[in-house]
Scaffold this active site. Structure first.
Site, mmCIF file in Angstrom:
data_model
loop_
_atom_site.group_PDB
_atom_site.id
_atom_site.type_symbol
_atom_site.label_atom_id
_atom_site.label_comp_id
_atom_site.label_asym_id
_atom_site.label_seq_id
_atom_site.Cartn_x
_atom_site.Cartn_y
_atom_site.Cartn_z
ATOM 1 N N ALA A 47 42.246 58.745 49.512
ATOM 2 C CA ALA A 47 42.141 57.412 50.142
ATOM 3 C C ALA A 47 40.702 56.959 50.311
ATOM 4 C CB ALA A 47 42.867 57.374 51.487
ATOM 5 N N ARG A 48 39.833 57.386 49.384
ATOM 6 C CA ARG A 48 38.425 56.935 49.410
ATOM 7 C C ARG A 48 38.119 55.983 48.259
ATOM 8 N NH1 ARG A 48 39.722 59.897 53.763
ATOM 9 N NH2 ARG A 48 37.917 60.353 55.077
ATOM 10 N N TYR A 52 40.636 53.492 42.405
ATOM 11 C CA TYR A 52 40.200 52.091 42.292
ATOM 12 C C TYR A 52 38.913 52.007 41.467
ATOM 13 C CZ TYR A 52 38.074 47.648 43.748
ATOM 14 O OH TYR A 52 37.462 46.422 43.744
ATOM 15 N N ARG A 135 35.462 74.056 41.824
ATOM 16 C CA ARG A 135 36.093 73.139 40.879
ATOM 17 C C ARG A 135 35.041 72.405 40.041
ATOM 18 N NH1 ARG A 135 40.770 70.722 40.351
ATOM 19 N NH2 ARG A 135 41.335 72.909 40.286
ATOM 20 N N LYS A 171 48.540 53.777 48.760
ATOM 21 C CA LYS A 171 49.273 55.047 48.837
ATOM 22 C C LYS A 171 50.755 54.872 49.151
ATOM 23 C CE LYS A 171 45.400 57.010 47.988
ATOM 24 N NZ LYS A 171 45.131 57.413 46.602
ATOM 25 N N ARG A 192 47.826 65.265 54.576
ATOM 26 C CA ARG A 192 47.345 65.668 53.244
ATOM 27 C C ARG A 192 45.806 65.634 53.225
ATOM 28 N NH1 ARG A 192 48.983 62.658 47.568
ATOM 29 N NH2 ARG A 192 51.089 62.814 48.416
ATOM 30 N N ARG A 254 39.132 25.414 31.758
ATOM 31 C CA ARG A 254 38.306 24.790 30.727
ATOM 32 C C ARG A 254 37.921 23.396 31.207
ATOM 33 N NH1 ARG A 254 41.714 25.100 25.337
ATOM 34 N NH2 ARG A 254 39.877 24.027 24.510
ATOM 35 N N HIS A 255 36.959 22.818 30.541
ATOM 36 C CA HIS A 255 36.587 21.414 30.760
ATOM 37 C C HIS A 255 37.800 20.526 30.492
ATOM 38 C CE1 HIS A 255 36.827 21.185 26.401
ATOM 39 N NE2 HIS A 255 36.170 22.347 26.391
ATOM 40 N N ASN A 261 38.002 17.429 20.876
ATOM 41 C CA ASN A 261 39.320 18.087 20.968
ATOM 42 C C ASN A 261 40.398 17.211 20.345
ATOM 43 O OD1 ASN A 261 38.755 19.452 24.318
ATOM 44 N ND2 ASN A 261 38.500 20.448 22.334
ATOM 45 N N ARG A 304 30.761 18.360 28.457
ATOM 46 C CA ARG A 304 32.160 18.295 28.870
ATOM 47 C C ARG A 304 32.451 19.117 30.132
ATOM 48 N NH1 ARG A 304 31.429 20.818 23.935
ATOM 49 N NH2 ARG A 304 32.509 22.790 23.476
ATOM 50 N N GLU A 324 29.928 27.379 25.026
ATOM 51 C CA GLU A 324 30.980 27.796 24.102
ATOM 52 C C GLU A 324 30.395 28.638 22.963
ATOM 53 O OE1 GLU A 324 33.660 28.819 23.604
ATOM 54 O OE2 GLU A 324 35.136 27.318 23.021
ATOM 55 N N ALA A 347 39.318 33.137 6.080
ATOM 56 C CA ALA A 347 40.199 34.308 5.950
ATOM 57 C C ALA A 347 39.604 35.526 6.652
ATOM 58 C CB ALA A 347 40.451 34.615 4.476
ATOM 59 N N HIS A 389 34.806 27.092 28.634
ATOM 60 C CA HIS A 389 35.318 26.720 27.316
ATOM 61 C C HIS A 389 36.357 27.738 26.861
ATOM 62 C CE1 HIS A 389 31.876 23.906 26.906
ATOM 63 N NE2 HIS A 389 31.269 24.828 27.637
ATOM 64 N N TYR A 426 44.944 47.666 42.084
ATOM 65 C CA TYR A 426 44.405 48.218 40.842
ATOM 66 C C TYR A 426 44.362 47.198 39.705
ATOM 67 C CZ TYR A 426 44.941 52.847 43.013
ATOM 68 O OH TYR A 426 44.848 53.946 43.834
#
Length: 467
Positions: A47-48, A52, A135, A171, A192, A254-255, A261, A304, A324, A347, A389, A426
């Site tokens: 729980a520290r 997160y 550990r 938790k 715990r 976006r604007h 456009n 814009r 943009e 392509a 944008h 999370y």
């Protein structure tokens, strides 16, 4: 998934035939190179905020292009023990449980090695308590044998309110406490924590002075940084020192619809269309209705976005970094004109939209690097509205929603729609708010045929309608 971890599981010597996994060569250690993989090792009581930090840091590193993965030892434990009874599993004198927890830690280390050697990973976040010196020594030996760098992140918190809030937020929704009374779950989790306190040895500024680490006190009220080894560790420290947990909301839009456009032309620096101006006015009313304290408004340097922000009637800040994506030689062209004049380029962009760079312009990958200071400042701030944008909004959204480089260029960010992002435990909650002003569609999906020799009509199959 919660960050319930393991303690001194490796304090006892290995049983006969059992050893710490070594996954490369049989000699003592592998030389460490500048670009050696890095293990980020979390340290701290339950729980520290370790999980997160692990998830958030992983999201950031993946976004900037550093392949990173979390190895949550608590999840290995849950997979090994399908049912959780109570805190007694975590008592340091529970020998049977200790063996299980030790095996889980070894399994996680083995998976770290696989991730580095077979999946081209660069950073592994080892999310566990790692609260004993034994550990941490096992992890350091494992890293030395395989040539990995190690950076510890220790989260120290003695503020009961922060701990209580973390238990409530994260938790209680853990798989360990499904169908469990809330008060009983809290009581069990506090016991715990007490089990871990018995054997917890924090990183020592004298004894561990040769290690690389950052200590985070009470969710960022103070930091202690020791022996940062390289560029990646430096970026990690910078990031960790900028994030906060204060509740806030980030608004992305976006604007308003622009003259270009309407014509289906990309880029350029045109002003708003009539409907775009109506959106600017509607946005002002919407933001006012939200009653947001200390709202900051950011725009790009382009007409814009500035004209859209003017409709809010509040001060705004201009960022060149929010401009943009630069389409280079394709600026102000329609997709039909790009196909006619640069069919091969068109392509190639469809084949790998994230990495493709317009001739004399930018790629989405370039844009992410340009936007990193914006993300860092967004992390520092509280309530912010970003008027930007399409490509820029996709990059920002991909960071908050943890989207891959493949997904990022195709995220839908329609005109005249505000995305309200609220960070939760999370991740991020997203609310899409359409402000009821019609606008053209500027989203082009990836066509089925991306071959350089495709027919023009195949290339233009997914081009949205325009004047």
């Amino acid at each position: 998934m919660n960050g319930t971890p393991i303690t001194q599981a490796m304090a006892e010597p290995p049983a006969s035939g059992e050893r710490v996994p070594r996954f490369q060569r049989p000699h003592a250690s592998v030389p460490q190179f500048t670009n050696s993989p890095t293990m980020i090792v979390m340290v701290g009581l339950p729980a520290r905020g370790k999980t997160y930090i692990s998830k958030k840091l992983t999201r950031y590193l993946n976004w900037i292009g550093v392949p990173t993965k979390v190895f949550n030892v608590g999840q290995y434990r849950r997979d090994a023990c399908r049912t959780y009874k109570n805190y007694e599993f975590f008592r340091p004198d529970n020998e049977e449980a200790m063996k299980i927890r030790k095996a889980c830690a070894l399994a996680a280390l083995k998976d770290v090695a696989t991730y580095f050697t077979q999946e081209q990973g660069q950073v592994a976040v080892f999310d566990a308590t790692n609260t004993t010196r034994d550990r941490r020594e096992v992890i350091l030996s494992f890293a030395k044998e395989n040539g990995y760098k190690v950076f510890f992140i220790e989260s120290i918190c003695d503020d009961p309110e922060i701990i209580a809030e973390n238990i409530k937020q994260v938790k209680l929704s853990s798989p360990d406490y499904i169908d469990c009374d809330k008060e009983e779950a809290v009581a069990d989790f506090l016991k715990r924590i007490e089990c871990y306190k018995v054997t917890y040895v924090p990183l020592d500024d004298d004894k561990d002075s040769h290690l690389s680490y950052i200590k985070i006190f009470n969710v960022g009220s103070r930091y202690l940084v020791n022996r940062v080894q390289d560029h990646i560790q430096s970026r990690i420290v910078y990031y960790l020192m900028n994030i906060h947990v204060t509740p806030r909301t980030i608004y992305l839009c976006r604007h308003g619809e622009s003259d270009l456009n309407l014509l289906g032309r990309i880029g350029g620096d045109s002003g708003l269309s009539q409907r775009g101006s109506q959106f600017a006015s509607a946005l002002g009313k919407y933001i006012k209705s939200q009653s947001i304290p200390d709202l900051k408004v950011w725009t790009s340097h382009m007409k814009r976005t500035i004209q859209t922000a003017e409709g809010l009637g509040v001060p705004y800040e201009q960022w060149k970094a929010l401009n943009e994506i630069d389409a280079g030689v394709c600026e102000e062209l329609t997709y039909e004109e790009i196909q006619a004049n640069y069919p091969e380029e068109f392509a190639l962009r469809d084949q790998d939209k994230y990495r493709y760079r317009y001739p004399k312009g930018e790629s989405y990958e370039d844009l992410v690097q340009r936007l990193e200071p914006v993300i860092m400042e967004l992390e520092r701030q509280e309530n912010v509205l970003v008027v930007c944008h399409q490509a820029v909004m996709r990059c920002l959204l991909a960071y908050f929603l943890d989207k891959s480089a493949e997904e990022l260029p195709y995220l839908k960010c329609p005109l005249h729609t505000v995305l309200k992002l609220t960070p939760v435990a999370y991740g991020c909650k997203v609310e899409s708010v359409f402000l009821n002003i019609e606008a053209v569609n500027t989203h082009r999906d990836r066509p089925a045929n991306v071959d350089i020799n495709r027919e023009p009509e195949e290339a233009l199959l997914t081009v949205p309608e325009h004047i």
